[in-house]
Design a protein around this motif. Structure first.
Motif, PDB file in Angstrom:
ATOM      1  N   MET A   1      49.757  12.706  41.497  1.00 56.26           N
ATOM      2  CA  MET A   1      49.915  14.142  41.374  1.00 56.26           C
ATOM      3  C   MET A   1      48.574  14.828  41.604  1.00 56.26           C
ATOM      4  N   VAL A   2      48.583  15.900  42.351  1.00 60.26           N
ATOM      5  CA  VAL A   2      47.387  16.674  42.615  1.00 60.26           C
ATOM      6  C   VAL A   2      47.042  17.489  41.379  1.00 60.26           C
ATOM      7  N   GLU A   3      45.780  17.524  41.033  1.00 60.26           N
ATOM      8  CA  GLU A   3      45.315  18.288  39.879  1.00 60.26           C
ATOM      9  C   GLU A   3      45.382  19.773  40.208  1.00 60.26           C
ATOM     10  N   SER A   4      45.881  20.571  39.273  1.00 54.24           N
ATOM     11  CA  SER A   4      45.909  22.024  39.461  1.00 54.24           C
ATOM     12  C   SER A   4      45.064  22.665  38.369  1.00 54.24           C
ATOM     13  N   TRP A   5      44.610  23.872  38.639  1.00 50.88           N
ATOM     14  CA  TRP A   5      43.727  24.595  37.716  1.00 50.88           C
ATOM     15  C   TRP A   5      44.351  25.932  37.361  1.00 50.88           C
ATOM     16  N   VAL A   6      44.185  26.368  36.105  1.00 46.14           N
ATOM     17  CA  VAL A   6      44.740  27.633  35.642  1.00 46.14           C
ATOM     18  C   VAL A   6      43.682  28.431  34.884  1.00 46.14           C
ATOM     19  N   PHE A   7      43.841  29.752  34.907  1.00 45.05           N
ATOM     20  CA  PHE A   7      43.011  30.617  34.071  1.00 45.05           C
ATOM     21  C   PHE A   7      43.666  30.779  32.710  1.00 45.05           C
ATOM     22  N   THR A   8      44.915  31.123  32.682  1.00 44.76           N
ATOM     23  CA  THR A   8      45.648  31.238  31.429  1.00 44.76           C
ATOM     24  C   THR A   8      46.905  30.413  31.501  1.00 44.76           C
ATOM     25  N   ASP A   9      47.846  30.849  32.303  1.00 44.59           N
ATOM     26  CA  ASP A   9      49.093  30.095  32.361  1.00 44.59           C
ATOM     27  C   ASP A   9      49.665  29.946  33.764  1.00 44.59           C
ATOM     28  N   SER A  10      48.915  30.381  34.769  1.00 43.80           N
ATOM     29  CA  SER A  10      49.438  30.222  36.129  1.00 43.80           C
ATOM     30  C   SER A  10      48.407  29.508  37.000  1.00 43.80           C
ATOM     31  N   ALA A  11      48.881  28.531  37.766  1.00 42.35           N
ATOM     32  CA  ALA A  11      48.002  27.755  38.641  1.00 42.35           C
ATOM     33  C   ALA A  11      47.382  28.662  39.692  1.00 42.35           C
ATOM     34  N   VAL A  12      46.163  28.321  40.100  1.00 42.60           N
ATOM     35  CA  VAL A  12      45.458  29.126  41.091  1.00 42.60           C
ATOM     36  C   VAL A  12      44.946  28.246  42.225  1.00 42.60           C
ATOM     37  N   SER A  13      44.851  28.840  43.394  1.00 44.04           N
ATOM     38  CA  SER A  13      44.207  28.195  44.532  1.00 44.04           C
ATOM     39  C   SER A  13      42.707  28.460  44.409  1.00 44.04           C
ATOM     40  N   ALA A  14      41.931  27.791  45.242  1.00 48.39           N
ATOM     41  CA  ALA A  14      40.491  28.031  45.241  1.00 48.39           C
ATOM     42  C   ALA A  14      40.183  29.490  45.576  1.00 48.39           C
ATOM     43  N   ALA A  15      40.887  30.053  46.561  1.00 45.69           N
ATOM     44  CA  ALA A  15      40.643  31.447  46.950  1.00 45.69           C
ATOM     45  C   ALA A  15      40.958  32.402  45.801  1.00 45.69           C
ATOM     46  N   THR A  16      42.070  32.153  45.117  1.00 46.68           N
ATOM     47  CA  THR A  16      42.436  33.009  43.983  1.00 46.68           C
ATOM     48  C   THR A  16      41.423  32.862  42.856  1.00 46.68           C
ATOM     49  N   ALA A  17      40.982  31.639  42.603  1.00 45.58           N
ATOM     50  CA  ALA A  17      39.987  31.411  41.546  1.00 45.58           C
ATOM     51  C   ALA A  17      38.719  32.201  41.837  1.00 45.58           C
ATOM     52  N   LEU A  18      38.276  32.202  43.081  1.00 45.83           N
ATOM     53  CA  LEU A  18      37.065  32.947  43.435  1.00 45.83           C
ATOM     54  C   LEU A  18      37.275  34.444  43.299  1.00 45.83           C
TER      55      LEU A  18
END
Length: 122
Positions: A1-18
């Motif tokens: 499974m690919v690791e995903s990252w979230v700020f609060t409760d929704s996964a983000v892409s690298a572009a969204t994270a930036l």
């Protein structure tokens, strides 16, 4: 499974994270944490020019942080969510553009860029 990252409760892409990081820093929210689906944490604490970027493997892990090897001096203005104002040696922080590159790489690949120096915190 690919690791995903979230700020609060929704996964983000690298572009969204930036985008979120830039918006938060511009609005004076200088401490940001992302959590991965593996339980890891990625922190960015900025003073709008430099950032402390930390990667922790899980609860209780002291983690590691990105370095600017050879940088001298120190910078202040790193404001934590609890209101604490910190000052860090410049060697323990990176320019904001470099911090954003590191975050993008970690969110995309799960690991820091190979060309970035890191210090393991004990």
């Amino acid at each position: 499974m690919v690791e995903s990252w979230v700020f609060t409760d929704s996964a983000v892409s690298a572009a969204t994270a930036l985008d979120v990081l830039r918006e938060r820093i511009a609005s004076g929210q200088l401490e940001t944490w992302l959590t991965s689906s593996r339980g890891r944490s990625l922190a960015v604490i900025s003073n709008t020019e430099r950032a402390m970027v930390m990667l922790l493997d899980g609860e209780g892990d002291p983690g590691e942080h990105a370095l600017s090897s050879g940088a001298s001096g120190s910078s202040s203005g790193f404001v934590l969510v609890n209101g604490q104002h910190d000052e860090y040696p410049d060697e323990d922080t990176v320019p904001l553009t470099e911090a954003l590159r590191i975050v993008s790489h970690v969110v995309t690949t799960g690991s820091p860029p190979a060309d970035t120096a890191w210090s393991i915190d004990i």
